[in-house]
Design a protein around this motif. Sequence first.
Motif, PDB file in Angstrom:
ATOM      1  N   ASN A 157       1.111  -1.251  -0.154  1.00 10.87           N
ATOM      2  CA  ASN A 157      -0.036  -0.033  -0.056  1.00 10.87           C
ATOM      3  C   ASN A 157       0.756   1.185  -0.007  1.00 10.87           C
ATOM      4  O   ASN A 157       1.841   1.401   0.793  1.00 10.87           O
ATOM      5  CB  ASN A 157      -1.024   0.058   1.375  1.00 10.87           C
ATOM      6  CG  ASN A 157      -2.080   1.212   1.287  1.00 10.87           C
ATOM      7  OD1 ASN A 157      -1.600   2.195   1.136  1.00 10.87           O
ATOM      8  ND2 ASN A 157      -3.221   0.822   1.524  1.00 10.87           N
ATOM      9  N   ALA A 158       0.816   2.307  -1.086  1.00 11.01           N
ATOM     10  CA  ALA A 158       1.580   3.166  -1.031  1.00 11.01           C
ATOM     11  C   ALA A 158       1.137   4.509  -0.253  1.00 11.01           C
ATOM     12  O   ALA A 158       1.764   5.462  -0.356  1.00 11.01           O
ATOM     13  CB  ALA A 158       1.655   3.539  -2.750  1.00 11.01           C
ATOM     14  N   ASN A 159       0.071   4.530   0.364  1.00 11.94           N
ATOM     15  CA  ASN A 159      -0.409   5.449   0.989  1.00 11.94           C
ATOM     16  C   ASN A 159       0.005   6.800   0.206  1.00 11.94           C
ATOM     17  O   ASN A 159       0.249   7.895   0.772  1.00 11.94           O
ATOM     18  CB  ASN A 159       0.269   5.714   2.477  1.00 11.94           C
ATOM     19  CG  ASN A 159      -0.241   6.680   3.362  1.00 11.94           C
ATOM     20  OD1 ASN A 159      -1.593   7.189   2.975  1.00 11.94           O
ATOM     21  ND2 ASN A 159       0.197   6.908   4.434  1.00 11.94           N
ATOM     22  N   ALA A 160      -0.454   6.817  -1.167  1.00 11.95           N
ATOM     23  CA  ALA A 160      -0.390   8.075  -2.094  1.00 11.95           C
ATOM     24  C   ALA A 160      -1.885   8.216  -2.536  1.00 11.95           C
ATOM     25  O   ALA A 160      -2.679   7.567  -2.502  1.00 11.95           O
ATOM     26  CB  ALA A 160       0.323   7.647  -2.975  1.00 11.95           C
ATOM     27  N   CYS A 161      -2.162   9.626  -2.717  1.00  7.93           N
ATOM     28  CA  CYS A 161      -3.408  10.094  -3.100  1.00  7.93           C
ATOM     29  C   CYS A 161      -4.635   9.684  -1.884  1.00  7.93           C
ATOM     30  O   CYS A 161      -5.717   9.436  -2.123  1.00  7.93           O
ATOM     31  CB  CYS A 161      -3.866   9.750  -4.352  1.00  7.93           C
ATOM     32  SG  CYS A 161      -2.765   9.868  -5.780  1.00  7.93           S
ATOM     33  N   THR A 162      -4.075   9.887  -0.548  1.00  8.52           N
ATOM     34  CA  THR A 162      -4.908   9.529   0.347  1.00  8.52           C
ATOM     35  C   THR A 162      -5.314  10.665   1.361  1.00  8.52           C
ATOM     36  O   THR A 162      -5.986  10.417   2.484  1.00  8.52           O
ATOM     37  CB  THR A 162      -4.371   8.192   1.505  1.00  8.52           C
ATOM     38  OG1 THR A 162      -2.916   8.765   1.552  1.00  8.52           O
ATOM     39  CG2 THR A 162      -4.592   7.178   0.578  1.00  8.52           C
ATOM     40  N   GLY A 163      -4.988  11.769   1.110  1.00  9.14           N
ATOM     41  CA  GLY A 163      -5.473  13.162   1.578  1.00  9.14           C
ATOM     42  C   GLY A 163      -5.034  13.198   2.786  1.00  9.14           C
ATOM     43  O   GLY A 163      -4.003  12.834   3.381  1.00  9.14           O
ATOM     44  N   GLN A 164      -5.802  14.051   3.886  1.00  7.02           N
ATOM     45  CA  GLN A 164      -5.592  14.138   5.101  1.00  7.02           C
ATOM     46  C   GLN A 164      -5.348  12.906   6.045  1.00  7.02           C
ATOM     47  O   GLN A 164      -4.425  12.874   6.711  1.00  7.02           O
ATOM     48  CB  GLN A 164      -6.390  15.351   5.761  1.00  7.02           C
ATOM     49  CG  GLN A 164      -6.432  16.750   5.218  1.00  7.02           C
ATOM     50  CD  GLN A 164      -5.046  17.364   5.531  1.00  7.02           C
ATOM     51  OE1 GLN A 164      -4.381  17.089   6.578  1.00  7.02           O
ATOM     52  NE2 GLN A 164      -4.479  17.896   4.487  1.00  7.02           N
ATOM     53  N   ARG A 165      -6.353  12.153   5.598  1.00  9.49           N
ATOM     54  CA  ARG A 165      -6.327  10.714   6.436  1.00  9.49           C
ATOM     55  C   ARG A 165      -4.705  10.063   6.148  1.00  9.49           C
ATOM     56  O   ARG A 165      -4.555   9.508   7.222  1.00  9.49           O
ATOM     57  CB  ARG A 165      -7.291   9.918   5.933  1.00  9.49           C
ATOM     58  CG  ARG A 165      -7.325   8.479   6.653  1.00  9.49           C
ATOM     59  CD  ARG A 165      -8.778   7.863   6.633  1.00  9.49           C
ATOM     60  NE  ARG A 165      -8.441   6.495   6.767  1.00  9.49           N
ATOM     61  CZ  ARG A 165      -9.434   5.552   6.625  1.00  9.49           C
ATOM     62  NH1 ARG A 165     -10.705   5.747   6.184  1.00  9.49           N
ATOM     63  NH2 ARG A 165      -9.094   4.280   6.983  1.00  9.49           N
ATOM     64  N   GLY A 166      -4.441  10.032   4.947  1.00 10.14           N
ATOM     65  CA  GLY A 166      -3.145   9.556   4.700  1.00 10.14           C
ATOM     66  C   GLY A 166      -2.044  10.259   5.494  1.00 10.14           C
ATOM     67  O   GLY A 166      -1.041   9.282   5.856  1.00 10.14           O
ATOM     68  N   LEU A 167      -2.061  11.302   5.486  1.00  9.96           N
ATOM     69  CA  LEU A 167      -0.962  12.083   6.108  1.00  9.96           C
ATOM     70  C   LEU A 167      -1.101  11.766   7.622  1.00  9.96           C
ATOM     71  O   LEU A 167      -0.075  11.468   8.466  1.00  9.96           O
ATOM     72  CB  LEU A 167      -1.061  13.664   6.159  1.00  9.96           C
ATOM     73  CG  LEU A 167      -0.160  14.487   6.408  1.00  9.96           C
ATOM     74  CD1 LEU A 167       1.202  14.227   5.389  1.00  9.96           C
ATOM     75  CD2 LEU A 167      -0.216  16.097   6.113  1.00  9.96           C
ATOM     76  N   LYS A 168      -2.322  11.513   8.196  1.00 11.18           N
ATOM     77  CA  LYS A 168      -2.241  11.299   9.800  1.00 11.18           C
ATOM     78  C   LYS A 168      -1.787   9.725   9.930  1.00 11.18           C
ATOM     79  O   LYS A 168      -0.994   9.620  10.705  1.00 11.18           O
ATOM     80  CB  LYS A 168      -3.853  11.570  10.177  1.00 11.18           C
ATOM     81  CG  LYS A 168      -4.105  10.975  11.546  1.00 11.18           C
ATOM     82  CD  LYS A 168      -5.590  11.548  11.821  1.00 11.18           C
ATOM     83  CE  LYS A 168      -6.123  11.040  13.077  1.00 11.18           C
ATOM     84  NZ  LYS A 168      -6.579   9.745  12.876  1.00 11.18           N
TER      85      LYS A 168
END
Lengths: 411, 411
Positions: free
Chosen positions: A87-98
């Motif tokens: 899972n690249a955690n890319a294009c996942t917005g604020q939740r991805g950053l968190k």
Amino acid sequence: MSLTKQTDQVKQIETGSILTPKGFQAAGIHAGLKRKRKDLGAILCEVPASVAAVYTLNQIQAAPLKVTQESIAVENKIQALVVNSGNANACTGQRGLKDAYTMRHASAQQFNIPEHLVAVTSTGVIGEYLPIEKITDGIKQLEPTSIEGAAQSFNEAILTTDTTTKQTCFQTVIDGQTISIGGVAKGSGMIHPNMATMLSFVTTDAVIDSVELQKALSSITNQTFNRITVDGDTSTNDMAVVMASGLAGNKTLTPNHPDWSSFYEALKLACESLSKQIARDGEGATKLIEVQVNGALNDEEAGKVAKQIVGSDLVKSAVFGKDANWGRIICAIGYSECKINPETIDIAIGSTMTLLQSQPLVFSEEQATAYMTDEDTVVINVDLHVGEGFGKAWGCDLTYDYVRINAGYRT
Amino acid sequence: MSLTKQTDQVKQIETGSILTPKGFQAAGIHAGLKRKRKDLGAILCEVPASVAAVYTLNQIQAAPLKVTQESIAVENKIQALVVNSGNANACTGQRGLKDAYTMRHASAQQFNIPEHLVAVTSTGVIGEYLPIEKITDGIKQLEPTSIEGAAQSFNEAILTTDTTTKQTCFQTVIDGQTISIGGVAKGSGMIHPNMATMLSFVTTDAVIDSVELQKALSSITNQTFNRITVDGDTSTNDMAVVMASGLAGNKTLTPNHPDWSSFYEALKLACESLSKQIARDGEGATKLIEVQVNGALNDEEAGKVAKQIVGSDLVKSAVFGKDANWGRIICAIGYSECKINPETIDIAIGSTMTLLQSQPLVFSEEQATAYMTDEDTVVINVDLHVGEGFGKAWGCDLTYDYVRINAGYRT
């Protein structure tokens, strides 16, 4: 450890790894992002390590890259590097950053170090949220060691559709001390539904300040990682990181150090080795293609021409077809936008000269085909005769399997 | 002639051809460069025609391009255009240049016109000398006519591995006179051993000076021919030529003429139609891909982003796999080097919205797959939300057949 390659100052250590330099430990486990294979790993250093890093130039950068840059900005050191695949955690917005911050926080707790000494990175599917509980549960199981097998576990944990692990190791002597450089990489494979990533992690025990390390890495990246192409698509997650533990006991390395060139050469060879391993394991590849360009206006243009040739779908298809198709090579040279003289180009495929001063030669098709059939690496040599520039680039052939892998439906 | 498409001012003529505009004749024959199929053709105008032309930007230009540029430079008019397929006369040095002059000389004699009114062009194998006797013998058999079938003969004579002929025709009314624009093209096919070429020839009977015609063609080329890609390889022989006989009886067209926009639109639609036909017939293609980009900084950047998406091997493979793989699309947007905001990107595939303001949407995979399966043209719609720029680009999917065609050995 067996010695297999040697320049004047630099030895390749065939069985060396990221754990060969003093001060490093590693781990790799299955945390449940992938079905069965390892998918979470860490490199841990005994001490905060000087760090240098380069990142994708894609304007869409995945969340972990932002968090890692923030960590490094604090004091240009990191002590732990934690990676998940699947899972690249890319294009996942604020939740991805968190999620990336959570991953960093959990790692800092597990290894009992400050958060800003942790780098995090991810590779795999774009546009899906990290299964963050699996990640944090997994991090609690990460117990890096320096025992045999730990490097291999880490090497495996970062793979996506790579068919093999990739590692390298070089040693050189500085101030009478042996210093080691170890490296691991994953290549450009495809995880449904999206492009994966080039990740390279290099460890060394050399004593060097992060400023000088960064300069060296940036310069070397342009000649190694940036000279490979599988399909011309720059990922959102690309990253190369060098960690220097400083435990080798040499005097601090700077460009004024008498052995600077040995260190630089060893680091470059390590990065070049990883680059070639990535290109060779490009999706569907059956061959590594190395293009060497001589006689360009300068080294930068030589590299640009080399990369243009090795990136041409037509050249890549011809190599797959074992076809000494110099017309496609000169065509790629012609659209490279570099200085050329249309009348002075030489092209050789292996030892077969096919074009001399832009005049077609009569050559043995059989010999050229045999070369492209028998060798694992196909070398294309070009001389532009307009200057002294030299550069290399690496890629792979374009095959049915590339299409099969990338046309495969995600579900 | 049936009427099938109509804007306010411009009508598409479904059965029209390069012979629909007044004053043109054509021929196409088998001269023996190919085994059986037609391989030599000519377009002849009753009078010297105003001419505009654009050429490949590849620094390696084939010999006939040089000779054609020399012809046109004399008085910006040509009366005959002679084309062979099966041999590109590229990378053939001084002898190739001499052969192109010989081809021009023979054509001038055959049609009884000055040499500088003849354009010559070639498409096919790179690096082999023209069989010049076959060419000159063939030219003596060229007897252009305006009878039905003559345009089709010419259309066939310029093909290489194209699977279909490509033609287009539009009409508009200027100063009360119907003016016609007809066009023919060949696509990016492969002739052993080398890349072939995009050739487009457009005829019109509009009265227009070559200076204004050139400006219009250059501007339109950037929005049509330069917006297609099959494999990213720019050929050594690409050429688009417009010939204007001036026999329609309108007042001379300039940008100040009240009907200029109708003429410009008709010429643009003709070039766009040919561009799409070329992309649809790209090697191994099963689909035409059209990418529409809205909300870019300006039209130029919109076109650049569109072309980057349609040129991505990963996007092309996904379309072949009928996979609504928006992650690959946003990745290509990210490395386009154009102004974007990573937080404001919308992506739709057909009518299926997949990404809104850079947030992944839950969408029906079945609906998206059905669209990509059923439709001959897959439309990808992107809104960057950073400006007012709009642009389109066209390409095709990447298939097993692309690899098969291009890995095929030359003999």
